[in-house]
Design a protein around this motif. Sequence first.
Motif, PDB file in Angstrom:
ATOM      1  N   UNK B 163       4.234   8.610 -13.637  1.00 16.24           N
ATOM      2  CA  UNK B 163       4.669   7.952 -14.874  1.00 16.24           C
ATOM      3  C   UNK B 163       4.542   6.435 -14.701  1.00 16.24           C
ATOM      4  N   UNK B 164       4.168   5.757 -15.781  1.00 19.62           N
ATOM      5  CA  UNK B 164       4.011   4.306 -15.784  1.00 19.62           C
ATOM      6  C   UNK B 164       5.332   3.629 -16.115  1.00 19.62           C
ATOM      7  N   UNK B 165       5.530   2.409 -15.608  1.00 19.51           N
ATOM      8  CA  UNK B 165       6.759   1.644 -15.864  1.00 19.51           C
ATOM      9  C   UNK B 165       7.111   1.536 -17.345  1.00 19.51           C
ATOM     10  N   UNK B 166       6.101   1.480 -18.223  1.00 18.03           N
ATOM     11  CA  UNK B 166       6.372   1.329 -19.670  1.00 18.03           C
ATOM     12  C   UNK B 166       7.133   2.534 -20.235  1.00 18.03           C
ATOM     13  N   UNK B 167       7.127   3.637 -19.485  1.00 18.80           N
ATOM     14  CA  UNK B 167       7.822   4.830 -19.968  1.00 18.80           C
ATOM     15  C   UNK B 167       9.076   5.119 -19.162  1.00 18.80           C
ATOM     16  N   UNK B 168       9.562   4.079 -18.462  1.00 15.46           N
ATOM     17  CA  UNK B 168      10.722   4.260 -17.582  1.00 15.46           C
ATOM     18  C   UNK B 168      11.910   3.445 -18.082  1.00 15.46           C
TER      19      UNK B 168
END
Lengths: 222, 222
Positions: B163-168
Amino acid sequence: MIELILTDLDGTLTMDRGTYLLDTRAIEALRRAERAGIRVALVSGNSYPVLRGLYNYLGITGGIVAENGCFVYYNFQTERVCETIPRSVVEDFRNKFNLRESWQNEFRKSDFGFTPAQITPEIKAWADERGLVVQSSGYALHLAGKPGGKGAGVKRLLELVGVQSEKVGAIGDSRTDIEMFTYAKVKAAVGNADPDLVKEANVKLKLKSGAGFTEFIEMILG
Amino acid sequence: MIELILTDLDGTLTMDRGTYLLDTRAIEALRRAERAGIRVALVSGNSYPVLRGLYNYLGITGGIVAENGCFVYYNFQTERVCETIPRSVVEDFRNKFNLRESWQNEFRKSDFGFTPAQITPEIKAWADERGLVVQSSGYALHLAGKPGGKGAGVKRLLELVGVQSEKVGAIGDSRTDIEMFTYAKVKAAVGNADPDLVKEANVKLKLKSGAGFTEFIEMILG
């Protein structure tokens, strides 16, 4: 008047047998017992660090019996009450009977967990020959150093807490909980308990697992 | 759209800072997030077995960052991401600065906990000389092998989960949680968080600790 409640974890404080999900109403129930001055102890086949973590975060004070009876904690004191088993023996056992080890075995010294949970005559004979004890909780097969079993740990916990069996209640769901009942006046089986445990119980709860635990606490607190 | 929530444990899922009591409404909230398809991960200074036990019994699936960033678990896979520290060094440190060891140190290999939690200039210099890292969560002083800190573990967890940081989203209460924010788009501080964490947050919750966590989940789920 009950002063100490011994509770099993898996299948007893969870939503059902066969799930790890803790029942949050059961958590609230054990906190109500503690607020009423009744200590609650965890008595389980799990390893000590897993149970000590839960114990702290649940907020209970009656102590811990870990490793299916082989390790006891009370009031910042710990004690091992079974013989330890060398890792090489644990690995021989696993390989010989093609078992899967519990991830918690790394954190155990006397009682080790495996799946599948069935005890075959060959497994029993192998353990007997080596002076080891095998039990099944239905969830895991336990291989332990002597004396093994929840009874040994519960006996020591009661000494450490300084409470007599007549003031102890115990609750569980599986056959490994039968030994706990030896040290309790009130012996409760949750509604979905193993029939072998129900036979030994003097309180047969209606509701299953965590809901049964909550029912039990309400009964104790009146 | 948030796919993974990184949550601290002590002071974040508990009833308040300075208590271990898990907030049962926070447990229900993290289960709601999971049911909505958002994975929840524990990111904490606690040891792996304590966190893995809680993880299983809470019923979450986003993985674990244990030992204050030094040990990662996801989907039955474990990985150590910091150098280990020999026990002799841990004992030298404890004795030199007259510290009390956490009961969990027996179950750690890279990051060790001590009280009192204050970092003095002498402690910092001692660690620097040996290529070790010291941090304070406010609850415990952490001595770790390099790289140390929650950031290293969180970085690896995100790779494992894919998962990418933008979705965390990340939520915490103390200074050790600042590193977690580097890997999150939504950076939340509970209402009673350390002012140093609040400064770095883009979501400043009204309620404290577990109630703040519940407020956060309601915000995320809309």
